[in-house]
Design a protein around this motif. Structure first.
Motif, short mmCIF file in Angstrom:
data_model
loop_
_atom_site.label_atom_id
_atom_site.label_comp_id
_atom_site.label_asym_id
_atom_site.label_seq_id
_atom_site.Cartn_x
_atom_site.Cartn_y
_atom_site.Cartn_z
N ASN A 149 58.97 4.31 1.36
CA ASN A 149 58.25 5.25 0.50
C ASN A 149 58.96 6.60 0.51
O ASN A 149 59.64 6.93 1.49
CB ASN A 149 56.80 5.43 0.96
CG ASN A 149 55.83 5.24 -0.20
OD1 ASN A 149 56.15 5.58 -1.34
ND2 ASN A 149 54.67 4.70 0.09
N LYS A 158 54.88 10.49 0.20
CA LYS A 158 53.87 9.42 0.19
C LYS A 158 53.86 8.59 1.48
O LYS A 158 53.03 7.71 1.64
CB LYS A 158 54.13 8.47 -0.99
CG LYS A 158 53.81 9.09 -2.34
CD LYS A 158 53.78 8.04 -3.43
CE LYS A 158 55.17 7.72 -3.90
NZ LYS A 158 55.24 6.89 -5.10
N THR A 162 53.14 7.28 5.06
CA THR A 162 52.03 7.47 6.00
C THR A 162 52.54 7.49 7.44
O THR A 162 53.66 7.08 7.73
CB THR A 162 51.02 6.30 5.87
OG1 THR A 162 51.68 5.10 6.29
CG2 THR A 162 50.51 6.14 4.44
N ASP A 163 51.66 7.94 8.33
CA ASP A 163 51.98 7.93 9.77
C ASP A 163 52.29 6.49 10.20
O ASP A 163 53.22 6.25 10.98
CB ASP A 163 50.78 8.41 10.61
CG ASP A 163 50.46 9.87 10.38
OD1 ASP A 163 51.02 10.49 9.45
OD2 ASP A 163 49.60 10.39 11.15
N GLU A 164 51.52 5.55 9.66
CA GLU A 164 51.69 4.13 10.02
C GLU A 164 53.05 3.59 9.54
O GLU A 164 53.71 2.84 10.26
CB GLU A 164 50.50 3.35 9.42
CG GLU A 164 50.67 1.86 9.16
CD GLU A 164 50.88 1.04 10.43
OE1 GLU A 164 50.66 1.56 11.53
OE2 GLU A 164 51.31 -0.12 10.29
N ASP A 165 53.48 4.02 8.33
CA ASP A 165 54.80 3.61 7.82
C ASP A 165 55.89 4.08 8.79
O ASP A 165 56.85 3.36 9.08
CB ASP A 165 55.10 4.25 6.45
CG ASP A 165 54.22 3.72 5.33
OD1 ASP A 165 53.72 2.59 5.43
OD2 ASP A 165 54.05 4.46 4.34
N TRP A 166 55.75 5.31 9.23
CA TRP A 166 56.75 5.89 10.14
C TRP A 166 56.73 5.19 11.49
O TRP A 166 57.74 4.69 11.98
CB TRP A 166 56.50 7.40 10.31
CG TRP A 166 57.44 8.03 11.29
CD1 TRP A 166 57.22 8.20 12.64
CD2 TRP A 166 58.76 8.52 11.04
NE1 TRP A 166 58.33 8.76 13.23
CE2 TRP A 166 59.28 8.98 12.27
CE3 TRP A 166 59.56 8.62 9.89
CZ2 TRP A 166 60.57 9.53 12.39
CZ3 TRP A 166 60.84 9.18 10.02
CH2 TRP A 166 61.33 9.62 11.24
#
Ligand code: NAP
Length: 253
Positions: free
Chosen positions: A97, A101, A103-107
């Motif tokens: 992303n 956009k 998110t903390d979870e993506d990271w």
């Protein structure tokens, strides 16, 4: 040459794609292989296929980012196949992303699988390598380490893999252990198919556009990476350590 060390390899993320091809190649090279993956059914089938062809292999389910699961999976491979002396840290995910956009979870999830997973796996396996005074670690980086739009998490993880590799080479070299990273370019797997889907481009068109930018005029196959792993874990590669090999059909910076 007579070898005094065991020939046992562990490949993470071996359920499909690059990891599955690496496991098959190492088995063909004569290694007993522990195939590790989130998907236990996939690696069990992969191991059965290797055994059917005369090789030695087991499949073990685990999440590489969980300490207890990593330690028990490595212990299981050591018990069933012998002490592992080759480790290929291949398990990976993308959560692409643009930064505004993301998110903390993506990271966290991307950093956790690639970096924490490789750290946990390597910490658990290195004791077997140093005890045998021989080992080969291969970590999967990516051309995305050089920067790639929509992948601030993944590119940070893959650049991190390069620093991780160089430090392992410095710390473990005296024990006969080498550590190298492979940075693939575009390889045709479920991961690149998912990227095409996210961008709304048919996979065939996506591959064609990628191939047009690659000097050898094609996209990569999992076997291109498996062949490079095969060299890096060989006896003959013992003086190659701390390197990042770009396997991308052309030069990268
Ligand atoms: P893939 O087809 O998506 O396969 C990745 C494998 O890793 C899957 O089997 C997956 O299991 C497993 N995995 C994911 N999270 C895990 C976890 N927490 N614990 C254990 N296993 C886990 O990917 P690939 O294209 O073969 O990529 C393999 C490696 O090469 C990755 O590190 C990737 O970043 C790197 N790479 C790929 C490319 C490319 O163009 N394909 C380019 C550069 C670098 P499930 O099936 O259960 O999800």
């Amino acid at each position: 040459m007579t070898e005094s060390h065991s020939r046992v390899a562990i490949v993470t993320g071996a359920g499909r794609g690059i990891g599955a091809a690496v496991a098959r190649k190492l088995a063909a090279d004569g290694f007993a292989v522990g195939l590790l993956d989130l998907d236990e059914t996939g690696v069990t089938k992969g191991a059965e296929a290797i055994v059917a062809e005369g090789g030695k292999a087991i499949g073990v389910g685990l999440d590489v980012s969980k300490t207890d699961q990593v330690e028990s999976a490595v212990a299981k491979v050591a018990e069933k196949l012998g002490p592992p002396t080759v480790l290929v840290n291949n398990a990976g995910i993308t959560r692409d992303n643009l930064i505004f956009k993301m998110t903390d979870e993506d990271w966290d999830s991307v950093l956790s699988v690639h970096l924490r997973g490789s750290f946990l796996m390597t910490r658990a396996v290195q004791q077997h390598m140093t005890a045998q005074k021989w080992g080969r670690i291969v970590n999967l980086s990516s051309t995305s380490a050089l920067g790639n739009r929509g992948q601030v998490n993944y590119s940070a993880a893959k650049a991190g893999m390069q620093g991780f590799t160089k430090t392992l080479a410095i710390e473990l070299g005296r024990f006969g252990v080498t550590a190298n990273a492979i940075a693939p370019g575009f390889i045709e797997t479920d991961m690149t198919a998912a990227t095409a889907e996210r961008l709304g481009v048919p996979f065939e068109d996506f591959k064609k556009a990628a191939a047009a930018q690659i000097p050898v005029n094609r996209v990569g196959k999992p076997e291109d990476i498996a062949n490079t792993v095969s060299f890096l874990v060989s006896e003959g590669a013992g003086f190659v350590s701390g390197q990042v090999i770009y396997v991308a059909g052309g030069p990268k910076d």
